[in-house]
Design an enzyme around this catalytic site. Structure first.
Site, short mmCIF file in Angstrom:
data_model
loop_
_atom_site.label_atom_id
_atom_site.label_comp_id
_atom_site.label_asym_id
_atom_site.label_seq_id
_atom_site.Cartn_x
_atom_site.Cartn_y
_atom_site.Cartn_z
N ASP A 103 0.85 -1.18 0.00
CA ASP A 103 0.00 0.00 0.00
C ASP A 103 0.90 1.24 0.00
OD1 ASP A 103 -1.76 2.09 0.55
OD2 ASP A 103 -2.99 0.90 1.92
N HIS A 104 0.83 2.01 -1.08
CA HIS A 104 1.73 3.15 -1.22
C HIS A 104 1.39 4.27 -0.23
CE1 HIS A 104 5.06 4.82 -3.25
NE2 HIS A 104 4.87 4.19 -4.41
#
Length: 528
Positions: free
Chosen positions: A498-499
């Site tokens: 998850d950026h």
């Protein structure tokens, strides 16, 4: 008055609102005891046995195998037995004066209060006869002698997941206006007076109502005893629009013109007609023109997986990094251990899980979760929640679909202990006996898709986690060692993250740590 007790399908954990009845373990007429398993049901999480809180003789089974039942609906009816094992004879009710057979249309407010309080007291007395057995979300207090403490209900509109009001408060004065406590509300929701009390069992329904501004207090439920269902909220959000009657263009024309065909029939030559391709009698799909072979409802584990994966792809801005790894040293180390201890050698996945827990200690950003919380001004803000410990989930393919059991506190376990727990959880998951607690609670997922004979995959993050590590098959490949070409055992590691919680540098650092541990397992294990 019958003494038959009706047991409602309980909440089987994590807010699940329905379950599929797989198999009955009792039949009508059987004598059962408290805590005896009566049915096997399959939820979106697992297959569980439901025990009975009552002892007696089975009077009725509410449902057929394969049927989907809603939480809060009747599951089984049980008639209690006396001490001699015979059916209790219900007391004879006094004769009712014929002049009082007609009830008033609208009962006084005080009468409603008495009925509601009596219903709660009746349920409370029945619960005292229980055993205390708890099955993920329901139970009876008899087993431990202590009632669970409940929080007082706020008078404002309930927040997400909170209890919804059952009855609109009446205009009263004095202390009698507060006779219903939060515990009474919960009891009343499970002993509803038909036609008089409404309830909302599903937290999904409450959330949907809150997001769209639907007042549940003024909504008439279409479920049993006024239970507010999802369809009721959807109907309130999107009310049906009555079609506007329009006047057809030909209405003013003479009758003769209206019935005159627009196109004159053309005489055509007779010839063989083209038969449809499908002649099996099955319904035809209008898009493809092919017959429909079957229709399979999406439910159970498949339904849960579909919803979870859809939410993951919708909400998480994911990114993927990967690397090829020389796993020769790890394979050789395990082979040497297997020769020394043939029956107590951890599998390769257990070693990799050990490296993952060590890597998450160095890069804790990947062992987090994003939640939405209320800020000081009353609005909403996102927060990154970090955990003191690692629960490693691992993907397991079963006959019921893909499930992800998790090893609790994996960071405290050795490779052998991890291997033992992975084998145990895989076994119960494939048997359909894993509990919702065993199938949830992971903080990071490890996916060994190499067992399917593939090298790599851009995996979907197991929502609400923030990362998943995939391991491909280990195969012989040409590899340069000390400037010379050699055949080595090579695998591919793929990390999807998850950026929002970290950047590529953190993800690459974690992936490189695990890769180095696989290539030099002896030195890494010595440092753990």
């Amino acid at each position: 008055m019958s003494e038959t007790k009706v047991f409602l399908l309980p909440d089987l954990g994590e807010g699940l609102t329905e379950a599929e009845l797989v198999n009955w373990l009792v039949s009508v007429g059987d004598e059962i005891h408290v805590d005896q398993p009566i049915a096997e049901v399959e939820t979106a999480k697992s297959m569980v046995e439901v025990p009975s809180p009552y002892a007696g003789r089975v009077a009725e089974l509410h449902g057929e195998p394969g049927q989907t039942l809603d939480v809060g609906k009747p599951l089984i009816s049980v008639t209690p037995l006396d001490t001699l094992g015979e059916t209790r004879i219900p007391p004879v009710e006094p004769a009712v004066n014929e002049t009082r057979l007609v009830e008033p249309v609208e009962a006084p407010v005080e009468t409603k209060r008495v009925e509601a309080k009596a219903a709660a007291e009746t349920y409370r007395e029945e619960e005292k006869a229980g055993s205390g057995n708890v099955l993920i979300g329901y139970g009876t207090p008899g087993g431990h002698g202590q009632a669970r403490r409940t929080r007082p209900r706020r008078s404002t509109f309930p927040s997400l997941g909170g209890p919804a009001p059952l009855v609109e408060p009446a205009e009263t004065k004095g202390p009698e206006a507060k006779f219903t406590t939060a515990a009474d509300d919960r009891l009343l929701s499970r002993t509803r007076v038909p036609g008089k009390l409404g309830a909302v069992i599903s937290p999904l329904v409450r959330r949907m109502a809150k997001e769209h501004g639907v007042d549940l207090g003024h909504l008439q439920g279409s479920g049993e005893s006024g239970l507010i269902m999802r369809r009721d909220v959807e109907a309130a959000i999107n009310p049906l629009v009555e079609p506007v009657e329009t006047k057809p263009s030909w209405a003013d024309e003479p009758v003769e013109a209206a019935i005159k065909p627009l196109v004159e029939p053309v005489e055509t030559a007779s010839g063989p007609q083209v038969e449809p391709v499908e002649t099996s009698g099955r319904p035809i799909d209008p898009r493809t023109g092919l017959s429909i072979a079957s229709r399979t409802p999406v439910r159970g584990v498949r339904k849960a997986v579909a919803a979870n994966m859809t939410r993951s792809r919708t909400e998480i801005p994911e990114a993927t990094v990967w690397v090829d790894v020389d796993a020769t040293a790890l394979v050789e180390m395990r082979s040497a251990l297997k020769k020394a201890q043939p029956h107590d050698t951890p599998g390769l996945l257990a070693f990799i899980a050990r490296f993952v827990t060590a890597g998450l200690k160095k890069y804790p950003e990947l062992n987090t979760r994003i939640v939405t919380a209320e800020d000081t001004s009353g609005g909403e803000q996102q927060e990154i929640v970090a955990f003191d410990g690692v629960n490693v989930g691992f993907a397991a393919q079963t006959d019921r679909g893909l499930v992800v059991p998790s090893v609790r506190r994996a960071d405290k376990l050795s490779a052998r202990e991890l291997d033992s727990e992975i084998k145990r959880l895989t076994s119960v998951a494939r048997e359909g006996k894993a509990t919702p607690a065993e199938l949830g609670g992971g903080t990071f997922t490890l996916n060994n898709y190499g067992v399917f004979g593939v090298d790599g995959s851009a995996a979907i993050i197991n929502y609400p986690e923030v990362a998943i590590l995939g391991v491909g098959r280990i195969i012989d490949k040409p590899w340069v060692v000390n400037g010379e070409l050699a055949v080595r055992k090579v695998t591919e590691l793929t990390l999807t993250f998850d950026h929002r919680v970290c950047d590529g540098g953190t993800a690459a650092g974690f992936l490189r740590y695990v890769a180095d541990a696989i290539e030099n397992p002896g030195s890494v294990l010595a440092d753990m």
